[in-house]
Design a protein around this motif. Structure first.
Motif, PDB file in Angstrom:
ATOM      1  N   GLY A  57      33.997  57.341  61.565  1.00 45.43           N
ATOM      2  CA  GLY A  57      35.173  56.549  61.240  1.00 45.43           C
ATOM      3  C   GLY A  57      36.408  57.415  61.100  1.00 45.43           C
ATOM      4  O   GLY A  57      37.513  57.043  61.541  1.00 45.43           O
ATOM      5  N   ARG A  58      36.263  58.580  60.511  1.00 42.67           N
ATOM      6  CA  ARG A  58      37.393  59.496  60.354  1.00 42.67           C
ATOM      7  C   ARG A  58      37.866  60.016  61.710  1.00 42.67           C
ATOM      8  O   ARG A  58      39.076  60.150  61.944  1.00 42.67           O
ATOM      9  CB  ARG A  58      37.005  60.657  59.435  1.00 42.67           C
ATOM     10  N   LEU A  59      36.921  60.321  62.592  1.00 40.00           N
ATOM     11  CA  LEU A  59      37.324  60.790  63.915  1.00 40.00           C
ATOM     12  C   LEU A  59      38.084  59.689  64.662  1.00 40.00           C
ATOM     13  O   LEU A  59      39.086  59.951  65.333  1.00 40.00           O
ATOM     14  CB  LEU A  59      36.102  61.247  64.712  1.00 40.00           C
ATOM     15  N   GLY A  60      37.595  58.455  64.548  1.00 42.17           N
ATOM     16  CA  GLY A  60      38.321  57.345  65.153  1.00 42.17           C
ATOM     17  C   GLY A  60      39.704  57.177  64.563  1.00 42.17           C
ATOM     18  O   GLY A  60      40.682  56.908  65.273  1.00 42.17           O
ATOM     19  N   LEU A  61      39.809  57.358  63.248  1.00 41.52           N
ATOM     20  CA  LEU A  61      41.101  57.219  62.577  1.00 41.52           C
ATOM     21  C   LEU A  61      42.081  58.296  63.031  1.00 41.52           C
ATOM     22  O   LEU A  61      43.285  58.050  63.109  1.00 41.52           O
ATOM     23  CB  LEU A  61      40.902  57.279  61.063  1.00 41.52           C
ATOM     24  N   LEU A  62      41.579  59.490  63.345  1.00 45.18           N
ATOM     25  CA  LEU A  62      42.457  60.538  63.881  1.00 45.18           C
ATOM     26  C   LEU A  62      43.169  60.037  65.128  1.00 45.18           C
ATOM     27  O   LEU A  62      44.377  60.261  65.300  1.00 45.18           O
ATOM     28  CB  LEU A  62      41.629  61.784  64.208  1.00 45.18           C
ATOM     29  N   TYR A  63      42.435  59.357  65.994  1.00 47.54           N
ATOM     30  CA  TYR A  63      43.053  58.833  67.216  1.00 47.54           C
ATOM     31  C   TYR A  63      43.972  57.650  66.912  1.00 47.54           C
ATOM     32  O   TYR A  63      45.038  57.521  67.520  1.00 47.54           O
ATOM     33  CB  TYR A  63      41.970  58.474  68.233  1.00 47.54           C
ATOM     34  N   ALA A  64      43.573  56.803  65.970  1.00 51.72           N
ATOM     35  CA  ALA A  64      44.441  55.686  65.587  1.00 51.72           C
ATOM     36  C   ALA A  64      45.763  56.187  65.017  1.00 51.72           C
ATOM     37  O   ALA A  64      46.788  55.505  65.121  1.00 51.72           O
ATOM     38  CB  ALA A  64      43.726  54.796  64.575  1.00 51.72           C
ATOM     39  N   GLN A  65      45.722  57.385  64.440  1.00 47.04           N
ATOM     40  CA  GLN A  65      46.919  57.992  63.843  1.00 47.04           C
ATOM     41  C   GLN A  65      47.614  58.955  64.804  1.00 47.04           C
ATOM     42  O   GLN A  65      48.387  59.807  64.388  1.00 47.04           O
ATOM     43  CB  GLN A  65      46.549  58.711  62.537  1.00 47.04           C
ATOM     44  N   ARG A  66      47.332  58.783  66.087  1.00 41.41           N
ATOM     45  CA  ARG A  66      48.011  59.536  67.146  1.00 41.41           C
ATOM     46  C   ARG A  66      47.786  61.037  67.009  1.00 41.41           C
ATOM     47  O   ARG A  66      48.656  61.847  67.321  1.00 41.41           O
ATOM     48  CB  ARG A  66      49.504  59.233  67.163  1.00 41.41           C
ATOM     49  N   GLY A  67      46.581  61.426  66.554  1.00 43.81           N
ATOM     50  CA  GLY A  67      46.222  62.837  66.501  1.00 43.81           C
ATOM     51  C   GLY A  67      46.672  63.559  65.251  1.00 43.81           C
ATOM     52  O   GLY A  67      46.459  64.769  65.129  1.00 43.81           O
ATOM     53  N   ALA A  68      47.266  62.846  64.307  1.00 44.85           N
ATOM     54  CA  ALA A  68      47.759  63.473  63.074  1.00 44.85           C
ATOM     55  C   ALA A  68      46.826  63.147  61.916  1.00 44.85           C
ATOM     56  O   ALA A  68      46.218  62.073  61.857  1.00 44.85           O
ATOM     57  CB  ALA A  68      49.166  62.987  62.767  1.00 44.85           C
ATOM     58  N   TRP A  69      46.748  64.075  60.973  1.00 38.83           N
ATOM     59  CA  TRP A  69      45.997  63.857  59.737  1.00 38.83           C
ATOM     60  C   TRP A  69      46.858  64.386  58.598  1.00 38.83           C
ATOM     61  O   TRP A  69      47.060  65.583  58.484  1.00 38.83           O
ATOM     62  CB  TRP A  69      44.652  64.573  59.789  1.00 38.83           C
ATOM     63  N   GLY A  70      47.365  63.471  57.790  1.00 45.55           N
ATOM     64  CA  GLY A  70      48.325  63.898  56.781  1.00 45.55           C
ATOM     65  C   GLY A  70      49.569  64.433  57.467  1.00 45.55           C
ATOM     66  O   GLY A  70      50.143  63.789  58.345  1.00 45.55           O
ATOM     67  N   ARG A  71      49.959  65.624  57.091  1.00 47.44           N
ATOM     68  CA  ARG A  71      51.162  66.234  57.662  1.00 47.44           C
ATOM     69  C   ARG A  71      50.853  67.155  58.846  1.00 47.44           C
ATOM     70  O   ARG A  71      51.760  67.786  59.396  1.00 47.44           O
ATOM     71  CB  ARG A  71      51.911  67.030  56.591  1.00 47.44           C
ATOM     72  N   GLU A  72      49.582  67.262  59.213  1.00 45.93           N
ATOM     73  CA  GLU A  72      49.193  68.195  60.276  1.00 45.93           C
ATOM     74  C   GLU A  72      48.855  67.452  61.565  1.00 45.93           C
ATOM     75  O   GLU A  72      48.107  66.466  61.543  1.00 45.93           O
ATOM     76  CB  GLU A  72      47.997  69.035  59.840  1.00 45.93           C
ATOM     77  N   VAL A  79      41.543  50.382  68.508  1.00 41.44           N
ATOM     78  CA  VAL A  79      42.404  49.346  69.087  1.00 41.44           C
ATOM     79  C   VAL A  79      43.815  49.561  68.545  1.00 41.44           C
ATOM     80  O   VAL A  79      44.154  49.066  67.460  1.00 41.44           O
ATOM     81  CB  VAL A  79      41.912  47.930  68.759  1.00 41.44           C
ATOM     82  N   PRO A  80      44.653  50.307  69.244  1.00 39.05           N
ATOM     83  CA  PRO A  80      45.993  50.626  68.720  1.00 39.05           C
ATOM     84  C   PRO A  80      46.819  49.396  68.373  1.00 39.05           C
ATOM     85  O   PRO A  80      47.501  49.374  67.334  1.00 39.05           O
ATOM     86  CB  PRO A  80      46.631  51.426  69.864  1.00 39.05           C
ATOM     87  N   SER A  81      46.781  48.368  69.208  1.00 35.00           N
ATOM     88  CA  SER A  81      47.628  47.191  68.979  1.00 35.00           C
ATOM     89  C   SER A  81      47.243  46.431  67.720  1.00 35.00           C
ATOM     90  O   SER A  81      48.048  45.652  67.183  1.00 35.00           O
ATOM     91  CB  SER A  81      47.570  46.251  70.190  1.00 35.00           C
ATOM     92  N   LEU A  82      46.028  46.641  67.226  1.00 32.62           N
ATOM     93  CA  LEU A  82      45.572  45.971  66.006  1.00 32.62           C
ATOM     94  C   LEU A  82      45.434  46.937  64.836  1.00 32.62           C
ATOM     95  O   LEU A  82      45.024  46.526  63.741  1.00 32.62           O
ATOM     96  CB  LEU A  82      44.230  45.273  66.251  1.00 32.62           C
ATOM     97  N   ASP A  83      45.764  48.216  65.051  1.00 29.29           N
ATOM     98  CA  ASP A  83      45.588  49.257  64.025  1.00 29.29           C
ATOM     99  C   ASP A  83      44.168  49.187  63.469  1.00 29.29           C
ATOM    100  O   ASP A  83      43.938  49.171  62.259  1.00 29.29           O
ATOM    101  CB  ASP A  83      46.611  49.090  62.906  1.00 29.29           C
ATOM    102  N   LEU A  84      43.216  49.183  64.385  1.00 26.34           N
ATOM    103  CA  LEU A  84      41.826  48.892  64.055  1.00 26.34           C
ATOM    104  C   LEU A  84      40.896  49.980  64.585  1.00 26.34           C
ATOM    105  O   LEU A  84      41.069  50.464  65.702  1.00 26.34           O
ATOM    106  CB  LEU A  84      41.440  47.540  64.687  1.00 26.34           C
ATOM    107  N   VAL A  85      39.917  50.366  63.762  1.00 22.87           N
ATOM    108  CA  VAL A  85      38.836  51.266  64.169  1.00 22.87           C
ATOM    109  C   VAL A  85      37.523  50.633  63.744  1.00 22.87           C
ATOM    110  O   VAL A  85      37.397  50.149  62.607  1.00 22.87           O
ATOM    111  CB  VAL A  85      38.979  52.661  63.522  1.00 22.87           C
ATOM    112  N   MET A  86      36.548  50.612  64.637  1.00 17.48           N
ATOM    113  CA  MET A  86      35.222  50.091  64.309  1.00 17.48           C
ATOM    114  C   MET A  86      34.163  51.120  64.688  1.00 17.48           C
ATOM    115  O   MET A  86      34.294  51.805  65.707  1.00 17.48           O
ATOM    116  CB  MET A  86      34.955  48.791  65.065  1.00 17.48           C
ATOM    117  N   VAL A  87      33.132  51.216  63.867  1.00 16.01           N
ATOM    118  CA  VAL A  87      32.002  52.118  64.126  1.00 16.01           C
ATOM    119  C   VAL A  87      30.728  51.289  64.112  1.00 16.01           C
ATOM    120  O   VAL A  87      30.489  50.525  63.170  1.00 16.01           O
ATOM    121  CB  VAL A  87      31.901  53.217  63.055  1.00 16.01           C
ATOM    122  N   ARG A  88      29.919  51.426  65.164  1.00 19.71           N
ATOM    123  CA  ARG A  88      28.609  50.778  65.203  1.00 19.71           C
ATOM    124  C   ARG A  88      27.574  51.810  65.648  1.00 19.71           C
ATOM    125  O   ARG A  88      27.717  52.434  66.705  1.00 19.71           O
ATOM    126  CB  ARG A  88      28.627  49.584  66.167  1.00 19.71           C
TER     127      ARG A  88
END
Length: 469
Positions: A358-373, A431-440
């Protein structure tokens, strides 16, 4: 000399199954017979038996295979026996499980602990503490109904499911006996890790997507492999000759052709130096023109990152992904398995917790940024999520070790969706347009029993649960 003869497909398949069982026992804590039946029995079975099971949607015939399993907990070794053949694999801690040609064989590298320095940043609270769907504007009843649907049929083996909206974890479910600490088999989602490592190397300035002349073995004056660019490799379009049949439109029941175990899975079941095996392959098609789902490319990408970012040192690279990627994201449960030479096999042999994915997916949802980095360049996010239309002209669904939804592979999701994908329908969907990440996450055998249709129905419900503008 390490390695299994590629012209002995039965032993290669048995060795591969042995590795998977050994990993399942010593990484995930599963029962060996359960692992055999739900994750890897098709590896040990003949191509004919596998094809019958797929055609009938019934794996019961495979369960009759007289496979004998011997687990030695003292040496952390597993032996499989079938039809007079024996195969071995041993667990080596943070490098996972390695195939051995004999029970007393020595591996060709020194195993190394991988320290985890990631701090618990309490991103999502304690396991089971999910966020308020209403606060993000979602319909909680529809979200929960989608999760109920995924876990309804035990034969589909959904083991973990997360829904993350606007960075908040709204759904977190596990199938007993698994939980938030379980390190699950994740298969080819590891290819997306390979892509991310390339992105990290690009952000550090160690590599660029348009770089060519990549390996010393390719630098002969008349060697056409000199023209292969990093982007060709990450688009799965290096053009190297690599025997396989595991693409979207290929026959997944086949493990060998003309008595030779497929190159694509020999890197898993052969117990060989996988990087050298791939680097030594000749060119078959001009780089960037023929997209094919082949394991040579993610393995080459990982070898290239090791060469550029860790100075080629195998020992240093064993800890590099954790230090330079996973720790930064708070991913504390990843195991990247290696071949007997210490080379990462993350084209398919990788284990992780659902929240890690989920965190790896969130990195992409956040356009490659994590916090200030900025961990990976925004341009890399665009690259991996955009179809390589020239290379994959016949069906432009593939990006940069990610699948895209440009051709409606997943009809219920918007076309801007893209996802990490692994055998057994492992998925991290962004899903960028929905600000959504899913893990299965699940087991390989589940996909025989209508799993894809269930996932499509669940995706539709989740989209319907999203807030309307």
């Amino acid at each position: 000399m390490l390695g299994i003869d590629q012209n002995n497909p039965e032993l290669c398949g048995l060795s591969w199954a042995t590795k998977v069982i050994c990993s399942g026992v010593f990484i995930t804590g599963r029962d060996p017979k359960e692992i055999l039946t739900s994750s890897c029995i098709w590896m040990a079975a003949s191509d004919h038996m596998v094809k019958q099971a797929i055609d009938k949607g019934d794996p019961s015939a495979l369960l009759e295979l007289p496979v004998e399993i011997d687990v030695d907990h003292d040496t952390k070794t597993v032996q499989l026996s079938l039809n007079g053949k024996k195969a071995w694999a041993r667990y080596f801690g943070d490098q996972g499980t390695v195939i051995l040609p004999s029970p007393d064989a020595e591996i060709a590298f020194t195993p190394k602990p991988v320290p985890v320095s990631a701090k618990d940043d309490n991103l999502w609270g304690a396991p089971g503490e999910t966020g308020d769907a209403g606060r993000t504007g979602c319909d909680p009843e529809k979200l929960n109904a989608a999760a109920d649907l995924l876990f309804e049929n035990d034969l589909q083996f959904t083991n973990a499911f997360l829904v993350i909206h606007k960075g908040e974890l709204l759904i977190e479910r596990y199938r007993a006996p698994f939980n938030a600490k379980t390190q699950f088999e994740s298969w080819s989602m590891g290819k997306s890790i390979a892509s991310t490592l390339v992105g990290v190397a690009c952000q550090r300035g160690d590599l660029s997507l348009d770089e060519a002349d990549l390996f010393a073995e390719w630098r002969g004056a008349d060697d056409p492999r000199r023209d292969i660019k990093v982007r060709n490799i990450v688009n799965m379009a290096s053009g190297l000759e690599f025997l396989g049949s595991y693409g979207v439109e290929e026959d997944h029941s086949v493990k060998s052709i003309d008595g030779r175990f497929l190159d694509h899975i020999y890197v898993y079941g052969g117990g060989v130096d996988s990087y050298t095996f791939c680097i030594d392959k000749p060119l078959q098609d001009p780089p960037g023109t023929a997209g094919r789902y082949r394991n040579c490319d993610p393995l080459l990408a990982t070898a290239l990152v090791r060469q550029r970012s860790a100075g080629g040192d195998i020992q240093d690279f064993l800890t590099w992904p954790q230090k330079h990627l996973f720790d930064k994201l708070g991913m504390t449960g990843m195991v990247l398995e290696t071949d007997p030479y210490g080379h990462f096999l993350i084209s398919g042999h990788d284990y992780g917790r659902a929240r890690d994915w989920g965190r790896l997916g969130l990195l992409y949802a956040q356009r490659g940024a994590w916090g200030r980095e900025q961990i990976i360049p925004e341009a890399h996010v665009d690259f991996v999520s955009t179809p390589a239309k020239e290379a994959w002209a016949h069906n432009p669904y593939y990006g940069g070790f990610f699948y895209t939804n440009a051709t409606n592979l997943t009809p219920a999701l918007p076309k801007d969706a893209y996802f990490m994908s692994g055998g057994g329908k492992q998925r991290v969907t962004i899903v960028p347009s929905l600000d959504l990440v899913m893990v299965r996450l699940g087991h390989m055998a589940g996909q025989i029993f209508g799993l894809l249709e269930t996932m499509d129905d669940a995706n539709k419900m989740i989209v319907e649960a999203m807030p309307r503008a």
